[in-house]
Design a protein around this motif. Structure first.
Motif, PDB file in Angstrom:
ATOM      1  N   TYR A  67       0.807  -1.391  -0.034  1.00  0.00           N
ATOM      2  CA  TYR A  67       0.011   0.040  -0.118  1.00  0.00           C
ATOM      3  C   TYR A  67       0.980   1.283   0.144  1.00  0.00           C
ATOM      4  O   TYR A  67       1.648   1.577   0.935  1.00  0.00           O
ATOM      5  CB  TYR A  67      -0.989  -0.169   1.252  1.00  0.00           C
ATOM      6  CG  TYR A  67      -1.941  -1.181   1.372  1.00  0.00           C
ATOM      7  CD1 TYR A  67      -3.178  -1.347   0.333  1.00  0.00           C
ATOM      8  CD2 TYR A  67      -1.712  -2.109   2.135  1.00  0.00           C
ATOM      9  CE1 TYR A  67      -3.938  -2.404   0.437  1.00  0.00           C
ATOM     10  CE2 TYR A  67      -2.354  -3.368   1.924  1.00  0.00           C
ATOM     11  CZ  TYR A  67      -3.481  -3.277   1.301  1.00  0.00           C
ATOM     12  OH  TYR A  67      -4.434  -4.334   1.134  1.00  0.00           O
ATOM     13  N   PHE A  70       1.104   4.417   2.999  1.00  0.00           N
ATOM     14  CA  PHE A  70       0.279   3.839   4.231  1.00  0.00           C
ATOM     15  C   PHE A  70       1.104   4.354   5.604  1.00  0.00           C
ATOM     16  O   PHE A  70       0.496   4.680   6.485  1.00  0.00           O
ATOM     17  CB  PHE A  70       0.770   2.171   4.282  1.00  0.00           C
ATOM     18  CG  PHE A  70      -0.037   1.498   5.319  1.00  0.00           C
ATOM     19  CD1 PHE A  70      -1.549   1.225   5.087  1.00  0.00           C
ATOM     20  CD2 PHE A  70       0.480   1.157   6.366  1.00  0.00           C
ATOM     21  CE1 PHE A  70      -2.144   0.641   6.094  1.00  0.00           C
ATOM     22  CE2 PHE A  70      -0.254   0.450   7.526  1.00  0.00           C
ATOM     23  CZ  PHE A  70      -1.558   0.269   7.233  1.00  0.00           C
ATOM     24  N   TYR A  95      -7.596   5.939  -0.523  1.00  0.00           N
ATOM     25  CA  TYR A  95      -7.957   4.597  -0.398  1.00  0.00           C
ATOM     26  C   TYR A  95      -9.340   4.132  -0.525  1.00  0.00           C
ATOM     27  O   TYR A  95      -9.748   3.212  -0.874  1.00  0.00           O
ATOM     28  CB  TYR A  95      -7.483   4.357   0.972  1.00  0.00           C
ATOM     29  CG  TYR A  95      -5.977   3.784   1.259  1.00  0.00           C
ATOM     30  CD1 TYR A  95      -5.726   2.882   2.007  1.00  0.00           C
ATOM     31  CD2 TYR A  95      -4.962   4.894   0.578  1.00  0.00           C
ATOM     32  CE1 TYR A  95      -4.267   2.566   1.910  1.00  0.00           C
ATOM     33  CE2 TYR A  95      -3.486   4.505   0.713  1.00  0.00           C
ATOM     34  CZ  TYR A  95      -3.174   3.460   1.621  1.00  0.00           C
ATOM     35  OH  TYR A  95      -1.817   3.029   1.610  1.00  0.00           O
ATOM     36  N   ASP A  98     -10.390   4.189  -4.328  1.00  0.00           N
ATOM     37  CA  ASP A  98      -9.609   3.333  -5.217  1.00  0.00           C
ATOM     38  C   ASP A  98     -10.112   1.834  -5.527  1.00  0.00           C
ATOM     39  O   ASP A  98     -10.206   1.284  -4.225  1.00  0.00           O
ATOM     40  CB  ASP A  98      -8.161   3.119  -4.776  1.00  0.00           C
ATOM     41  CG  ASP A  98      -7.090   2.731  -5.757  1.00  0.00           C
ATOM     42  OD1 ASP A  98      -7.840   1.882  -6.687  1.00  0.00           O
ATOM     43  OD2 ASP A  98      -6.003   2.761  -5.677  1.00  0.00           O
ATOM     44  N   VAL A 101      -7.936  -0.933  -3.973  1.00  0.00           N
ATOM     45  CA  VAL A 101      -7.608  -1.216  -2.637  1.00  0.00           C
ATOM     46  C   VAL A 101      -8.779  -1.747  -1.742  1.00  0.00           C
ATOM     47  O   VAL A 101     -10.085  -1.115  -1.915  1.00  0.00           O
ATOM     48  CB  VAL A 101      -7.135   0.180  -1.901  1.00  0.00           C
ATOM     49  CG1 VAL A 101      -6.966   0.195  -0.623  1.00  0.00           C
ATOM     50  CG2 VAL A 101      -6.129   0.722  -2.643  1.00  0.00           C
ATOM     51  N   ILE A 106      -7.616  -0.167   5.663  1.00  0.00           N
ATOM     52  CA  ILE A 106      -8.220   0.936   6.569  1.00  0.00           C
ATOM     53  C   ILE A 106      -8.643  -0.041   7.965  1.00  0.00           C
ATOM     54  O   ILE A 106      -8.646   0.379   9.067  1.00  0.00           O
ATOM     55  CB  ILE A 106      -9.686   1.247   6.099  1.00  0.00           C
ATOM     56  CG1 ILE A 106      -9.092   2.219   4.719  1.00  0.00           C
ATOM     57  CG2 ILE A 106     -10.489   2.084   7.031  1.00  0.00           C
ATOM     58  CD1 ILE A 106     -10.220   2.722   3.820  1.00  0.00           C
ATOM     59  N   LYS A 144     -16.688   0.258  -0.794  1.00  0.00           N
ATOM     60  CA  LYS A 144     -15.710  -1.035  -1.209  1.00  0.00           C
ATOM     61  C   LYS A 144     -16.642  -2.107  -1.544  1.00  0.00           C
ATOM     62  O   LYS A 144     -16.358  -3.272  -1.388  1.00  0.00           O
ATOM     63  CB  LYS A 144     -14.904  -1.273  -0.088  1.00  0.00           C
ATOM     64  CG  LYS A 144     -13.707  -0.601   0.430  1.00  0.00           C
ATOM     65  CD  LYS A 144     -12.718  -0.100  -0.812  1.00  0.00           C
ATOM     66  CE  LYS A 144     -11.738   0.920  -0.473  1.00  0.00           C
ATOM     67  NZ  LYS A 144     -11.141   1.190  -1.801  1.00  0.00           N
TER      68      LYS A 144
END
Length: 171
Positions: A67, A70, A95, A98, A101, A106, A144
């Motif tokens: 990542y 990060f 993040y 994207d 990701v 997270i 996500k």
């Protein structure tokens, strides 16, 4: 990135030594002759090489993942006062936006910095009542969605020298 490369090589070397210690002499020689430590960074995207920091997270389900920046997020969650700096929030926003990701980094940051997660997300989202324990999973499911709609698979899978040899068709 050179530091990441060196740390991963050292990690693999230690793991290989530990694995070899449990084998008899003949098996240990065969494994040692099969190959060297894998270079997992050989195919890493150029964008990681110029990053200020790179997070490396191994997860049993998602495998080994890298990542970009990060360290900036880790600092943000460790010190929520940094949320006043737009550059830190921009990394977190990136993040969340994207598609490549997953929710993994997270979640790991939220676990690691329980005291910082609420103030950071309150600032980012402009929601003074945000509570990670109550709202975090819903936020991740919205942002996500594609990761929740399919089964997780490793980004990179680490295989031992013997399995790599077999996969290449060796006997």
């Amino acid at each position: 990135m050179v530091e990441v490369h060196d740390k991963l090589r050292e990690h693999y070397r230690r793991r290989q030594c530990k694995a070899l210690a449990g084998l008899d002499d003949k098996a240990a020689k065969r494994v040692a002759a099969a190959g060297t430590t894998p270079d997992v960074l050989a195919d890493m995207p150029e964008s990681l090489w110029d990053a200020e920091t790179v997070g490396v997270i191994y997860d049993e389900v998602e495998g080994l993942n890298f990542y970009r920046d990060f360290g900036r997020l880790d600092a943000l969650f460790a010190d929520p006062a940094l949320a006043g700096d737009r550059t830190y929030l921009a990394v977190l926003r990136g993040y969340l936006r994207d598609d490549s990701v997953s929710a993994l980094p997270i979640r790991r940051l939220a676990e690691r910095h329980r005291d910082g997660v609420d103030p950071v997300f309150r600032k980012l989202l402009g929601k003074p009542g945000f509570c990670w324990e109550r709202d975090g999973e819903d936020l991740l499911r919205r942002r996500k969605k594609e990761f929740f709609d399919r089964a997780s698979t490793p980004g990179i899978s680490v295989v031992g020298a013997r399995l790599a040899e077999l996969l290449r068709g060796g006997r």
